[in-house]
Design an enzyme around this catalytic site. Structure first.
Site, mmCIF file in Angstrom:
data_model
loop_
_atom_site.group_PDB
_atom_site.id
_atom_site.type_symbol
_atom_site.label_atom_id
_atom_site.label_comp_id
_atom_site.label_asym_id
_atom_site.label_seq_id
_atom_site.Cartn_x
_atom_site.Cartn_y
_atom_site.Cartn_z
ATOM 1 N N ARG A 46 0.909 -1.530 0.077
ATOM 2 C CA ARG A 46 -0.223 0.461 0.072
ATOM 3 C C ARG A 46 1.067 1.023 0.016
ATOM 4 N NH1 ARG A 46 2.616 2.202 3.873
ATOM 5 N NH2 ARG A 46 0.737 4.405 3.980
ATOM 6 N N GLY A 47 0.267 2.483 0.034
ATOM 7 C CA GLY A 47 1.101 3.388 -0.419
ATOM 8 C C GLY A 47 1.557 4.167 -1.566
ATOM 9 N N ALA A 48 0.979 5.021 -2.763
ATOM 10 C CA ALA A 48 0.278 5.549 -3.657
ATOM 11 C C ALA A 48 1.522 4.666 -4.701
ATOM 12 C CB ALA A 48 0.350 7.147 -3.729
ATOM 13 N N ARG A 89 -7.533 -0.814 -6.668
ATOM 14 C CA ARG A 89 -8.092 0.667 -5.587
ATOM 15 C C ARG A 89 -8.792 1.447 -6.237
ATOM 16 N NH1 ARG A 89 -4.527 1.482 -0.472
ATOM 17 N NH2 ARG A 89 -6.027 1.779 0.938
ATOM 18 N N GLN A 194 -1.373 2.592 9.499
ATOM 19 C CA GLN A 194 -0.311 2.482 8.969
ATOM 20 C C GLN A 194 0.981 3.577 9.944
ATOM 21 O OE1 GLN A 194 -3.669 3.183 8.106
ATOM 22 N NE2 GLN A 194 -3.201 3.176 5.839
ATOM 23 N N ASP A 235 -2.396 11.083 -2.484
ATOM 24 C CA ASP A 235 -2.181 9.676 -3.002
ATOM 25 C C ASP A 235 -3.157 10.170 -4.366
ATOM 26 O OD1 ASP A 235 -3.195 8.415 -0.195
ATOM 27 O OD2 ASP A 235 -3.015 6.928 -1.820
ATOM 28 N N ASN A 245 -5.314 12.208 0.432
ATOM 29 C CA ASN A 245 -4.625 11.206 1.005
ATOM 30 C C ASN A 245 -5.690 11.079 1.974
ATOM 31 O OD1 ASN A 245 -1.849 11.056 1.499
ATOM 32 N ND2 ASN A 245 -2.418 11.757 3.673
ATOM 33 N N LYS A 246 -4.441 9.742 3.180
ATOM 34 C CA LYS A 246 -5.248 8.917 3.621
ATOM 35 C C LYS A 246 -6.615 10.420 5.089
ATOM 36 C CE LYS A 246 -5.091 5.749 4.683
ATOM 37 N NZ LYS A 246 -6.249 4.430 4.309
HETATM 38 O O1 MRU Z 1 -4.427 2.872 2.409
HETATM 39 P P1 MRU Z 1 -2.815 3.509 1.698
HETATM 40 O O2 MRU Z 1 -1.956 2.874 2.804
HETATM 41 O O3 MRU Z 1 -2.670 2.526 0.666
HETATM 42 O O4 MRU Z 1 -3.231 5.230 2.058
HETATM 43 C C1 MRU Z 1 -1.435 5.674 1.949
HETATM 44 C C2 MRU Z 1 -1.648 7.159 2.287
HETATM 45 O O5 MRU Z 1 -2.849 7.825 2.369
HETATM 46 C C3 MRU Z 1 -0.178 7.383 1.604
HETATM 47 O O6 MRU Z 1 -0.193 8.959 2.622
HETATM 48 C C4 MRU Z 1 -0.055 7.950 1.047
HETATM 49 O O7 MRU Z 1 0.182 7.100 -0.590
HETATM 50 C C5 MRU Z 1 1.256 8.776 0.826
HETATM 51 S S1 MRU Z 1 2.439 7.914 0.076
HETATM 52 C C6 MRU Z 1 3.619 8.117 0.019
#
Ligand code: MRU
Length: 342
Positions: A46-48, A89, A194, A235, A245-246
């Site tokens: 996970r993470g963009a 996703r 996270q 994201d 973002n999250k």
């Molecule tokens: O749902 P996730 O854990 O994939 O969400 C991740 C985030 O929101 C991060 O802050 C974002 O992807 C930036 S990662 C460098």
């Protein structure tokens, strides 16, 4: 950087299972595109930026799996694999930059064997680009972090999330390694934690001093005046700078503005979606209610409670002080800055 969250092995993809960290550091070897799609959906990865890289390798694996020698059938199967990966996703645009790049290769009109090799090469390029981008972001961003200050961050944006140096966390780690005296406040980031699991793990490994807070403590910490800046990842960033973002990021941005603290977004240009005018157009992923009602498989709520679980929120651009990209720092008005990115 010795730690590899994502590693291409030529005929399989090696991933650290982010669902298990910090309790266990387990590496999975994924041998087909279905396994990679599942790993993205269930947040093994996970993470963009990491999602974009994993999807690229998933498509590369898929192209190797296709058995037909007929060009037309090969391209049909390849496009189906790309579509399957794009459905894993909905919010992180890096996934779609990857699938669009792969679609362009599939549409190149070249022979199946050449397309397969081009897809594999493209996946490696996407990974290399994300690595180089996060390294550059950390250098630009570190300039903004003041010595002897507190830095608040949200979710996880380090090597795990980026398959590289890290975006927001990369900035923080770089600033610390430059000798700045920092103290990081990392939010827990409910519901998937996270921050508590992954950011705490990465900050510990990097030896950066930090304090973990629950999400609801952010106002308390900001009000005390110990925070010099808030830095988060992204994201998807719209053409006007609105940033998904999250979940919880918007709350932090409003609190930062009220507290007179700069709010920075650190993200590669692959996270910018210039095709959408504003954050209104960003699709927000809605995840399972169990992520809210349960912790580690144990119910914490009464049975049958009504729950929403949006995985992201959108921070309107007026709350953002600057966007740190690998090509430099963009400030208001973001629309012009984003348009002029080379
Ligand atoms: O749902 P996730 O854990 O994939 O969400 C991740 C985030 O929101 C991060 O802050 C974002 O992807 C930036 S990662 C460098």
């Amino acid at each position: 950087m010795s730690f590899k969250a994502i590693e291409w092995m030529g005929d399989k993809l090696r991933l650290v299972d982010q669902r298990l960290i910090p309790a266990e550091e387990v590496y999975l070897e994924l041998k087909n595109h279905h396994q990679v799609a599942e790993a993205i959906s269930n947040m093994t990865v996970r993470g963009a930026p990491a999602i974009g890289v994993a999807a690229a390798y998933g498509i590369a694996l898929g192209s190797i799996e296709i058995k037909t020698s007929d060009n037309k059938s090969f391209l049909k199967e390849l496009n189906d694999i790309i579509d399957l990966m794009a459905a894993t996703r909905p919010t992180a645009v890096n996934l779609f930059s990857t699938t669009e790049r792969m679609k362009r290769i599939a549409a190149s009109g070249k022979d199946a064997a050449i397309v397969r090799q081009d897809i594999i090469d493209e996946a490696i390029s996407i990974h290399n680009e994300e690595e180089a981008s996060s390294e550059a972001i950390s250098r630009f961003g570190a300039e903004l972090v003041e010595d002897n200050s507190g830095v608040l961050t949200h979710c996880n944006t380090g090597p795990l999330a980026t398959a590289g140096y890290g975006t927001a966390l990369g900035v923080i780690i770089r600033a610390y390694r430059q000798g700045k005296h920092l103290h990081v406040f990392a939010t827990e980031t409910r519901p998937r934690c996270q921050g508590a699991r992954l950011t705490a793990w990465e900050l510990k490994q990097a030896n950066v001093p930090f304090t973990l807070i629950t999400d609801s403590m952010a106002g308390y910490v900001l009000h005390r005046g110990e925070i010099g800046c808030v830095i988060v990842g992204a994201d998807r960033i719209a053409a006007n700078g609105d940033t998904a973002n999250k979940i919880g990021t918007y709350t932090l941005a409003v609190l930062a503005k009220e507290s007179g603290v700069p709010f920075y977004v650190a993200a590669p240009t692959s996270t910018i979606d210039a095709s959408i005018k504003s954050g209104e157009e960003i699709i927000i992923e809605q995840r399972s209610p169990e992520e809210v009602t349960h912790i580690n498989g144990v119910r914490i709520t009464p049975e049958g409670v009504k729950v929403i679980n949006p995985a992201f929120d959108v921070t309107p651009n007026q709350y953002i002080t600057a966007i740190i990209t690998e090509k430099g720092i963009i400030r208001q008005p973001f629309e012009e800055g984003i348009k002029s990115i080379p």
